[in-house]
Design a protein around this motif. Structure first.
Motif, PDB file in Angstrom:
ATOM      1  N   LYS A 164       0.846  -1.184   0.000  1.00 58.00           N
ATOM      2  CA  LYS A 164       0.000   0.000   0.000  1.00 58.00           C
ATOM      3  C   LYS A 164       0.887   1.242   0.000  1.00 58.00           C
ATOM      4  O   LYS A 164       2.104   1.157   0.106  1.00 58.00           O
ATOM      5  N   GLU A 165       0.248   2.389  -0.085  1.00 57.81           N
ATOM      6  CA  GLU A 165       0.998   3.639  -0.172  1.00 57.81           C
ATOM      7  C   GLU A 165       1.895   3.847   1.045  1.00 57.81           C
ATOM      8  O   GLU A 165       2.992   4.405   0.944  1.00 57.81           O
ATOM      9  N   ASP A 166       1.448   3.386   2.224  1.00 62.13           N
ATOM     10  CA  ASP A 166       2.227   3.571   3.445  1.00 62.13           C
ATOM     11  C   ASP A 166       3.254   2.456   3.664  1.00 62.13           C
ATOM     12  O   ASP A 166       3.841   2.338   4.737  1.00 62.13           O
ATOM     13  N   LEU A 167       3.476   1.646   2.644  1.00 69.80           N
ATOM     14  CA  LEU A 167       4.437   0.536   2.670  1.00 69.80           C
ATOM     15  C   LEU A 167       4.068  -0.554   3.669  1.00 69.80           C
ATOM     16  O   LEU A 167       4.930  -1.229   4.224  1.00 69.80           O
ATOM     17  N   THR A 168       2.784  -0.744   3.879  1.00 76.39           N
ATOM     18  CA  THR A 168       2.288  -1.930   4.560  1.00 76.39           C
ATOM     19  C   THR A 168       1.845  -2.931   3.503  1.00 76.39           C
ATOM     20  O   THR A 168       1.552  -2.569   2.356  1.00 76.39           O
ATOM     21  N   LEU A 169       1.804  -4.197   3.893  1.00 70.72           N
ATOM     22  CA  LEU A 169       1.390  -5.234   2.950  1.00 70.72           C
ATOM     23  C   LEU A 169      -0.082  -5.090   2.594  1.00 70.72           C
ATOM     24  O   LEU A 169      -0.919  -4.798   3.454  1.00 70.72           O
ATOM     25  N   ASP A 170      -0.391  -5.338   1.351  1.00 70.30           N
ATOM     26  CA  ASP A 170      -1.769  -5.304   0.866  1.00 70.30           C
ATOM     27  C   ASP A 170      -2.373  -6.694   1.066  1.00 70.30           C
ATOM     28  O   ASP A 170      -2.177  -7.599   0.246  1.00 70.30           O
ATOM     29  N   LEU A 171      -3.114  -6.882   2.157  1.00 69.58           N
ATOM     30  CA  LEU A 171      -3.672  -8.199   2.463  1.00 69.58           C
ATOM     31  C   LEU A 171      -4.768  -8.601   1.489  1.00 69.58           C
ATOM     32  O   LEU A 171      -4.992  -9.798   1.277  1.00 69.58           O
ATOM     33  N   ASP A 172      -5.452  -7.640   0.897  1.00 69.78           N
ATOM     34  CA  ASP A 172      -6.436  -7.989  -0.144  1.00 69.78           C
ATOM     35  C   ASP A 172      -5.715  -8.596  -1.347  1.00 69.78           C
ATOM     36  O   ASP A 172      -6.200  -9.558  -1.958  1.00 69.78           O
ATOM     37  N   ASP A 173      -4.561  -8.038  -1.673  1.00 70.17           N
ATOM     38  CA  ASP A 173      -3.764  -8.590  -2.766  1.00 70.17           C
ATOM     39  C   ASP A 173      -3.280  -9.989  -2.420  1.00 70.17           C
ATOM     40  O   ASP A 173      -3.285 -10.896  -3.260  1.00 70.17           O
ATOM     41  N   ALA A 227       1.609 -10.842  11.236  1.00 73.05           N
ATOM     42  CA  ALA A 227       2.119 -12.194  10.996  1.00 73.05           C
ATOM     43  C   ALA A 227       1.082 -13.278  11.267  1.00 73.05           C
ATOM     44  O   ALA A 227       0.955 -14.231  10.488  1.00 73.05           O
ATOM     45  N   ARG A 228       0.360 -13.161  12.363  1.00 77.25           N
ATOM     46  CA  ARG A 228      -0.624 -14.199  12.683  1.00 77.25           C
ATOM     47  C   ARG A 228      -1.695 -14.280  11.605  1.00 77.25           C
ATOM     48  O   ARG A 228      -2.130 -15.376  11.232  1.00 77.25           O
ATOM     49  N   GLU A 229      -2.130 -13.123  11.116  1.00 76.83           N
ATOM     50  CA  GLU A 229      -3.161 -13.096  10.074  1.00 76.83           C
ATOM     51  C   GLU A 229      -2.633 -13.707   8.780  1.00 76.83           C
ATOM     52  O   GLU A 229      -3.333 -14.481   8.107  1.00 76.83           O
ATOM     53  N   ILE A 230      -1.401 -13.385   8.424  1.00 78.44           N
ATOM     54  CA  ILE A 230      -0.819 -13.937   7.202  1.00 78.44           C
ATOM     55  C   ILE A 230      -0.666 -15.458   7.329  1.00 78.44           C
ATOM     56  O   ILE A 230      -0.987 -16.207   6.388  1.00 78.44           O
ATOM     57  N   ALA A 231      -0.175 -15.912   8.482  1.00 80.68           N
ATOM     58  CA  ALA A 231      -0.024 -17.358   8.691  1.00 80.68           C
ATOM     59  C   ALA A 231      -1.375 -18.061   8.631  1.00 80.68           C
ATOM     60  O   ALA A 231      -1.504 -19.145   8.040  1.00 80.68           O
ATOM     61  N   ARG A 232      -2.399 -17.443   9.217  1.00 86.94           N
ATOM     62  CA  ARG A 232      -3.740 -18.038   9.173  1.00 86.94           C
ATOM     63  C   ARG A 232      -4.232 -18.151   7.733  1.00 86.94           C
ATOM     64  O   ARG A 232      -4.777 -19.192   7.327  1.00 86.94           O
ATOM     65  N   MET A 233      -4.039 -17.089   6.954  1.00 85.17           N
ATOM     66  CA  MET A 233      -4.482 -17.104   5.562  1.00 85.17           C
ATOM     67  C   MET A 233      -3.741 -18.179   4.776  1.00 85.17           C
ATOM     68  O   MET A 233      -4.341 -18.878   3.936  1.00 85.17           O
TER      69      MET A 233
END
Length: 416
Positions: free
Chosen positions: A149-158, A185-191
């Motif tokens: 994203k613009e703020d250099l956080t990961l785009d979880l929708d992507d 991290a927990r959300e990414i691992a869950r996905m």
């Protein structure tokens, strides 16, 4: 509020010989180079020297020095397990994180087939991207990259859009080594797990700043580098036990297969570095309180996080007033969003020139891409130009930050 008062911080800094270095200006050197590798306390230096003086030997022999080395390896695994919050038997050591990651990925690759998919991210250091790209070339895999994203956080929708039943791994960082962004991290691992994929974590830029807990994250593989958290040059990995026991690792035929982490250790390890690693964990534990190593590390990282939050607030408030540079990445010191690694875009280029000029005044920073190719490509910055990077760890001082900001302002004025 800082976690360490002036007297405690002075005492702590006295444990680090390098922090007594005097710059040509007569001032103490300001080590804002922590993201590239931290300094080490005297206890780490002594542990390495003591091993080489008194215990230097190969393993699995029948005399006292080799027995002591066997015991050191066992202790190193136990400390590694405590450090990441996981099974000590699943710890593997190697030359560095990148080399160890290539080895683990090669082993895992033998379980994949053409058409399988890997997901990496644009936030990552290339050590958790390039090995997957090379594996994909060899095996006919598909690699997807999660955008920012613009703020250099990961785009979880992507990320969600790139997951499927064919996904076998989601490889991601806990913290950006270039701009300090933390990932959920927990959300990414869950996905990842929801589609049957592994969560493959790079914790190198995270480990000096926050407590690692592989169980809480829910990851399957995690790698880090002790030289980034006050220890020697070394790589360390934790691999979920069932994977560590079954992946077809690259190894010579007579080598042992227990503990399972040992299956990924090729050749003789740097035993003196392991001695330094143990001393580094002891140093961290001594910052905290508790009856066990685990509880001491829990407590220590509360101190570290509070101290670094104080320093990050100081840095962010000051950098906003410095002409000629622009902060990229999270603009808040809130601990949920970033660690104290700051990427700066230099107006009109010249990150190398600024880093050199700062270095001449005894202020140590980094410049370049830091192997964070995806971040720079997202920002539209040439890899050769890169960013100016400064970072804080718990041994840094307000004086370090204020001097950096003052000199940076002076250098901009001199150039204009």
């Amino acid at each position: 509020m800082p976690a360490l008062d002036a007297a405690a911080l002075t005492q702590l800094r006295g444990l680090f010989p390098a922090l007594n270095r005097t710059a040509p200006s007569g001032e103490l050197a300001a080590y804002l180079d922590g993201p590239g590798g931290t300094q080490v306390p005297e206890s780490v230096i002594e542990a390495i020297s003591d091993y080489l003086r008194n215990s230097n030997s190969n393993i699995e022999g029948e005399f006292d020095l080799t027995i002591a080395t066997d015991e050191l390896l066992a202790l190193s695994r136990a400390y590694g397990g405590s450090f990441v919050g996981g099974d000590a038997g699943c710890i593997a050591f190697g030359q560095n994180m990148t080399t160890l990651n290539f080895s683990l990925i090669a082993a895992f690759g033998r379980t994949l087939k053409r058409g399988d998919e890997i997901v990496t991210t644009a936030l990552d250091h290339d050590s958790n991207v390039a090995p997957w790209l090379l594996l994909a070339q060899d095996l006919g895999l598909v690699v997807h990259t999660v955008g920012l994203k613009e703020d250099l956080t990961l785009d979880l929708d992507d990320l969600a859009s790139k997951l499927s039943s064919r996904t076998k791994v989601v490889a991601f960082t806990l913290a950006s080594n270039a701009v300090g962004t933390l990932t959920p991290a927990r959300e990414i691992a869950r996905m990842a797990h929801e589609v049957g994929a592994l969560a493959w974590v790079d914790a190198v830029a995270f480990a000096a700043h926050r407590r690692i807990d592989v169980v809480n994250i829910g990851c399957d593989v995690l790698l880090c580098s002790p030289y980034k958290f006050f220890g020697p040059h070394l790589g360390m990995a934790w691999v979920r036990r069932d994977l560590a026991e079954t992946w077809p690792a690259n190894r010579v035929r007579p080598a042992g297969i227990t503990p399972p982490g040992h299956r990924f250790e090729t050749g003789t390890l740097a035993h003196e570095a392991l001695a330094g690693f143990v001393a580094a964990i002891d140093y961290l534990a001594a910052l905290g309180a508790g009856d066990t190593l685990d509880s001491q590390l829990d407590s220590a990282y509360q101190v570290i996080e509070q101290q670094e939050h104080f320093l990050a607030e100081r840095f962010l408030a000051g950098i906003a007033r410095v002409p000629g540079v622009r902060l990229v990445g999270p603009r808040t010191a809130e601990s949920a969003g970033r660690v104290g690694t700051f990427g700066l875009v230099v107006e009109g280029g010249g990150s190398a020139r600024l880093a050199r000029a700062l270095g001449e005044r005894g202020i140590y920073t980094w410049n370049g891409s830091f192997y964070a190719q995806g971040v720079l490509e997202h920002l539209g910055i040439d890899l050769d130009e890169g960013l100016l990077r400064a970072g804080v760890v718990h041994y840094n001082t307000v004086a370090d930050i204020d001097r950096f900001l003052r000199v940076l302002t002076e250098l901009h004025a001199d150039a204009h």
